[in-house]
Motif scaffolding. Structure first.
Motif, PDB file in Angstrom:
ATOM      1  N   ASP A 190       0.899  -1.195   0.063  1.00 57.53           N
ATOM      2  CA  ASP A 190      -0.014  -0.002   0.128  1.00 57.53           C
ATOM      3  C   ASP A 190       0.948   1.359  -0.041  1.00 57.53           C
ATOM      4  O   ASP A 190       0.805   2.060   0.686  1.00 57.53           O
ATOM      5  CB  ASP A 190      -0.875   0.146   1.177  1.00 57.53           C
ATOM      6  CG  ASP A 190      -2.157   0.999   0.990  1.00 57.53           C
ATOM      7  OD1 ASP A 190      -2.165   1.519  -0.098  1.00 57.53           O
ATOM      8  OD2 ASP A 190      -2.733   1.171   2.045  1.00 57.53           O
TER       9      ASP A 190
ATOM     10  N   ARG B 255      -3.694   4.162   0.652  1.00 59.74           N
ATOM     11  CA  ARG B 255      -5.206   4.308   0.429  1.00 59.74           C
ATOM     12  C   ARG B 255      -5.942   3.643   1.409  1.00 59.74           C
ATOM     13  O   ARG B 255      -7.218   3.760   1.791  1.00 59.74           O
ATOM     14  CB  ARG B 255      -5.472   3.792  -1.019  1.00 59.74           C
ATOM     15  CG  ARG B 255      -6.761   3.890  -1.556  1.00 59.74           C
ATOM     16  CD  ARG B 255      -6.935   3.654  -3.228  1.00 59.74           C
ATOM     17  NE  ARG B 255      -8.099   3.904  -3.613  1.00 59.74           N
ATOM     18  CZ  ARG B 255      -8.348   3.423  -4.728  1.00 59.74           C
ATOM     19  NH1 ARG B 255      -7.653   2.786  -5.440  1.00 59.74           N
ATOM     20  NH2 ARG B 255      -9.497   3.671  -5.185  1.00 59.74           N
TER      21      ARG B 255
ATOM     22  N   VAL C  52      -5.047  10.685  -9.450  1.00 59.84           N
ATOM     23  CA  VAL C  52      -4.873  11.198  -8.127  1.00 59.84           C
ATOM     24  C   VAL C  52      -4.552  12.664  -7.996  1.00 59.84           C
ATOM     25  O   VAL C  52      -5.345  13.525  -7.554  1.00 59.84           O
ATOM     26  CB  VAL C  52      -4.020  10.407  -7.496  1.00 59.84           C
ATOM     27  CG1 VAL C  52      -3.800  11.007  -5.802  1.00 59.84           C
ATOM     28  CG2 VAL C  52      -4.355   9.217  -7.052  1.00 59.84           C
TER      29      VAL C  52
ATOM     30  N   ASP D 128      -1.988   6.900 -10.410  1.00 59.59           N
ATOM     31  CA  ASP D 128      -2.217   6.983  -8.834  1.00 59.59           C
ATOM     32  C   ASP D 128      -1.575   7.458  -7.782  1.00 59.59           C
ATOM     33  O   ASP D 128      -1.334   7.114  -6.879  1.00 59.59           O
ATOM     34  CB  ASP D 128      -2.583   5.451  -8.661  1.00 59.59           C
ATOM     35  CG  ASP D 128      -3.956   4.902  -9.195  1.00 59.59           C
ATOM     36  OD1 ASP D 128      -4.502   5.465  -9.877  1.00 59.59           O
ATOM     37  OD2 ASP D 128      -4.437   3.898  -8.839  1.00 59.59           O
TER      38      ASP D 128
END
Length: 367
Positions: free
Chosen positions: A24, A28, A312, A321
């Protein structure tokens, strides 16, 4: 048959791929839930399960349908799409072509046909019409064909396209990568719950047609709202943010309802596709099936040149992202390290024949 112990030894090699593509990095906070639910459902490494399914369904000259593309700011313009999805589609298309001789046909919204074609070219595949791709596959000259075609936003048109493709082409698998899926109300929602149904191509229509004909199906996602997550719909209901809709049920939440045969949950959907390509490279004992770091850079730079944005940050650039180019390059570098180690390890080379030998050797040692 290989023993359970030997099978477990092999699967542990693929665990590293799953673990890597589910770190991760962006914090998130959702990938742990998605991966746990998928592993509980399938009971084995996700990338291995997906790669084996594709390996069994595809062969030289057979077509793989790959749906991708998320129009990221439809309230502004339908020509704006994000960098998560198209790179993964291009990488997996390349892997299935290099490794299995498959012909990739990529389905995206009409507005991003040109940008998606540029990304496919960056992966080394030459995009032509589907019929031309079939002819090129059987020709004498070296050409690595693929096709990019429009996926209709109107449900009935998408259903007609699906029937047409399945009637005309020898389809061996369907894959969706970072592609919004329909909930029980037929709505497609972002992970935040926004309704984007009207803006997106109806990939569920293609998925349903493929399942009706027994074509293997795979979904790859990172947020819980993508095609593929229907496999774990009930496991996510009430546990994932916005999985319960405004009506108080999961019917109108973000989690899709249609099931796939395989699911890969990853931190970034692109990474899930890379993980499947890495697992396929190990299964085939061919490291070259997984793309290089240089190709990864070329693909992400092609995304930026074509105007794709980071979903993002909102910036146009070779990131995805919210993670910079270097992060994606290093992930590919690590995957290639795993692949090179895996294909050079005698414990499982020539899978599954080596499993039997491994089991026999361990039996001798035990005696």
């Amino acid at each position: 048959m290989p023993s359970d112990t030997a099978s477990s030894a092999v699967e542990r090699r693929f665990e590293r791929i799953d673990r890597l593509v589910t770190i991760d990095f962006p914090r998130r906070g959702v990938i742990g839930l998605l991966y746990e639910a998928a592993r509980e459902e399938l009971g084995r490494p996700l990338c291995l399960h997906a790669a084996e399914m594709l390996k069994n369904g595809l062969s030289a000259g057979r077509v793989v349908l790959i749906a991708t593309g998320w129009l990221d700011r439809p309230h502004v313009s339908l020509s704006i799409a994000e960098t998560d999805g198209p790179p993964g589609a291009a990488v997996l298309a390349r892997a299935l072509h290099v490794g299995l001789g498959a012909i990739p046909v990529v389905l995206v919204e009409e507005e991003i046909l040109g940008p998606m074609t540029s990304v496919m070219h960056a992966a080394g595949l030459r995009c032509v019409a589907p019929d031309e791709a079939l002819m090129a596959a059987g020709g004498s000259g070296a050409l690595h064909p693929a096709s990019v075609i429009a996926l209709p936003k109107e449900r009935r048109e998408a259903e007609r396209l699906a029937v047409n493709l399945l009637d005309r082409l020898d389809v061996g698998a369907f894959v969706a990568i970072e592609k919004g899926g329909e909930n029980r109300r037929g709505r497609i929602r972002t992970s935040r719950g926004a309704d984007t149904t009207d803006a997106l191509g109806k990939a569920d229509a293609v998925l349903e047609a493929c399942r009706a004909r027994g074509v293997p199906t795979l979904g790859i996602g990172d947020g819980g709202n993508e095609i593929g997550m229907g496999l774990i719909h009930e496991r996510l209901a009430g546990r994932l943010r916005n999985s319960i809709g405004s009506d108080g049920t999961s019917d109108d939440g973000v989690v899709p309802v249609n099931r796939t045969d395989a699911l890969v949950a990853a931190t970034v959907s692109n990474w899930g596709a890379y993980g499947v390509a890495a697992a396929l490279a190990m299964l085939l004992d061919r490291p070259g099936v997984l793309h290089t770091v240089e190709t990864e850079q070329r693909i992400l730079e092609a995304c930026a040149a074509a105007g794709f944005i980071d979903g993002v940050t909102g910036y146009v650039g070779p990131s995805a992202d919210g993670l910079s180019l270097d992060v994606h390059l290093n992930l590919v570098r690590l995957l290639r390290t795993f692949v090179n180690d895996g294909v050079n390890t005698a414990a499982w080379r020539n899978y599954p024949d080596r499993l039997e030998k491994l089991a026999a050797e361990r039996g001798k040692d035990a005696r």
